[in-house]
Design an enzyme around this catalytic site. Sequence first.
Site, PDB file in Angstrom:
ATOM      1  N   GLU A 292      -7.037  -0.518  -1.570  1.00  0.00           N
ATOM      2  CA  GLU A 292      -8.303  -0.528  -2.310  1.00  0.00           C
ATOM      3  C   GLU A 292      -8.431  -1.746  -3.214  1.00  0.00           C
ATOM      4  OE1 GLU A 292     -10.585   1.728  -1.574  1.00  0.00           O
ATOM      5  OE2 GLU A 292      -9.160   2.686  -0.202  1.00  0.00           O
TER       6      GLU A 292
ATOM      7  N   GLY B 152      -9.847  -4.765  -1.760  1.00  0.00           N
ATOM      8  CA  GLY B 152     -10.876  -5.640  -1.214  1.00  0.00           C
ATOM      9  C   GLY B 152     -10.552  -6.315   0.099  1.00  0.00           C
TER      10      GLY B 152
ATOM     11  N   LYS C 281      -8.217  -3.869  13.728  1.00  0.00           N
ATOM     12  CA  LYS C 281      -7.591  -2.967  12.746  1.00  0.00           C
ATOM     13  C   LYS C 281      -6.513  -2.194  13.493  1.00  0.00           C
ATOM     14  CE  LYS C 281      -7.508  -0.811   8.654  1.00  0.00           C
ATOM     15  NZ  LYS C 281      -7.399  -1.474   7.334  1.00  0.00           N
TER      16      LYS C 281
ATOM     17  N   THR D  36      -6.415   4.884   8.674  1.00  0.00           N
ATOM     18  CA  THR D  36      -5.987   6.206   8.228  1.00  0.00           C
ATOM     19  C   THR D  36      -7.019   6.811   7.282  1.00  0.00           C
ATOM     20  OG1 THR D  36      -4.748   5.418   6.293  1.00  0.00           O
ATOM     21  CG2 THR D  36      -3.575   5.490   8.396  1.00  0.00           C
TER      22      THR D  36
ATOM     23  N   GLY E  11      -4.640  -5.493   7.985  1.00  0.00           N
ATOM     24  CA  GLY E  11      -3.612  -4.477   7.851  1.00  0.00           C
ATOM     25  C   GLY E  11      -4.081  -3.271   7.060  1.00  0.00           C
TER      26      GLY E  11
ATOM     27  N   PRO F 205     -16.728 -11.545  -5.523  1.00  0.00           N
ATOM     28  CA  PRO F 205     -17.176 -10.787  -6.694  1.00  0.00           C
ATOM     29  C   PRO F 205     -17.127  -9.286  -6.472  1.00  0.00           C
ATOM     30  CG  PRO F 205     -19.041 -11.806  -5.574  1.00  0.00           C
ATOM     31  CD  PRO F 205     -17.805 -12.361  -4.935  1.00  0.00           C
ATOM     32  N   ALA F 206     -16.824  -8.560  -7.531  1.00  0.00           N
ATOM     33  CA  ALA F 206     -16.855  -7.099  -7.463  1.00  0.00           C
ATOM     34  C   ALA F 206     -18.236  -6.637  -7.009  1.00  0.00           C
ATOM     35  CB  ALA F 206     -16.526  -6.511  -8.829  1.00  0.00           C
ATOM     36  N   GLY F 207     -18.237  -5.644  -6.134  1.00  0.00           N
ATOM     37  CA  GLY F 207     -19.507  -5.107  -5.657  1.00  0.00           C
ATOM     38  C   GLY F 207     -20.108  -5.857  -4.489  1.00  0.00           C
TER      39      GLY F 207
END
Length: 229
Positions: free
Chosen positions: A12, A14, A37, A41, A110, A200-202
Site C-alpha cells: 500500500e 503506490g 502481475k 491476493t 510485484g 502525488p498522493a491521490g
Amino acid sequence: MTILVVTGTGTEIGKTVVTAALAATARARRRSVAVLKPAQTGLAPGERGDVQEVARLAGSVTELELARFPEPLAPATAARRAGMAPVRPHEVAEAAEKLAAEHDLVLVEGAGGLLVRFDDEGGTLADAARLLRAPVLVVAQAGLGTLNATALTVEALGVRELECAGVVIGSWPAAPDLAALCNLEDFPEATGAELMGSVPAGAGSLAPVDFRARAASWLAPDFGGSWAR
C-alpha cells in the site's frame, strides 16, 4: 529497457499507481506496453485487480495476471491456504519474456516487497528479476523511516547482483512534513539509488485523461518524463 520489475518497500505505498504512470508515459511515446502481475491476493474472481487498475489509468495496455488468491496474504501463504498452486519465479520469467517478444515495454508489478515469498521453496520477485536479468524499480514512502526501508531493499538487490533502476516516491503528500522534505535530498546518499520520480498522493483518483496528461511530470527523463528533484 524492455522489461522493468516494479517492487516496493512494503504494501500500500503506490506500486500500482507508479506502474500506471510508467505505462501512461510510455504509451504517450507510442510504445506498446504490457503489465504483468504474477500474483494478486485479497480479491475474489471478477473483482478489479492491479493490472485492470493500471489499464484504467494508463489506457491501452496488455494485461496479464498469472494467479489470484482470495485472502490478503503473502502469495505463498495465500496459495497454500486456498489449496491452489503457487506462482514460481520461472513462470513469471517465462510470461514476461513472451510479452517482451511482442511489446516495447513489459512492467512486472510485484506483491508487497522484494522478498515476499511466491512459493514454499522461498521463490521471490528477486528470483524472477534475476532470471530475467531485468532492472528493478523501487517504490518507497515519502516520510520518516523510509530511508532505512529503502536502503535495505536496494542492498538486497545489490547482494543478488540485480540492477536498481532507482527509487520513485509512491505518494508524495500535498503538505509534506520536514522529514519528507529532507528525504528528497537524502535518498541518493542514504540508499545508494537515485530518486527517479515522485507521484502525488491521490493521483490514482484522477480521471484517466488527467492522469495520462500528468504522468510524465512525475517521472525522471530516464523513464520518458520531465520530473526533476
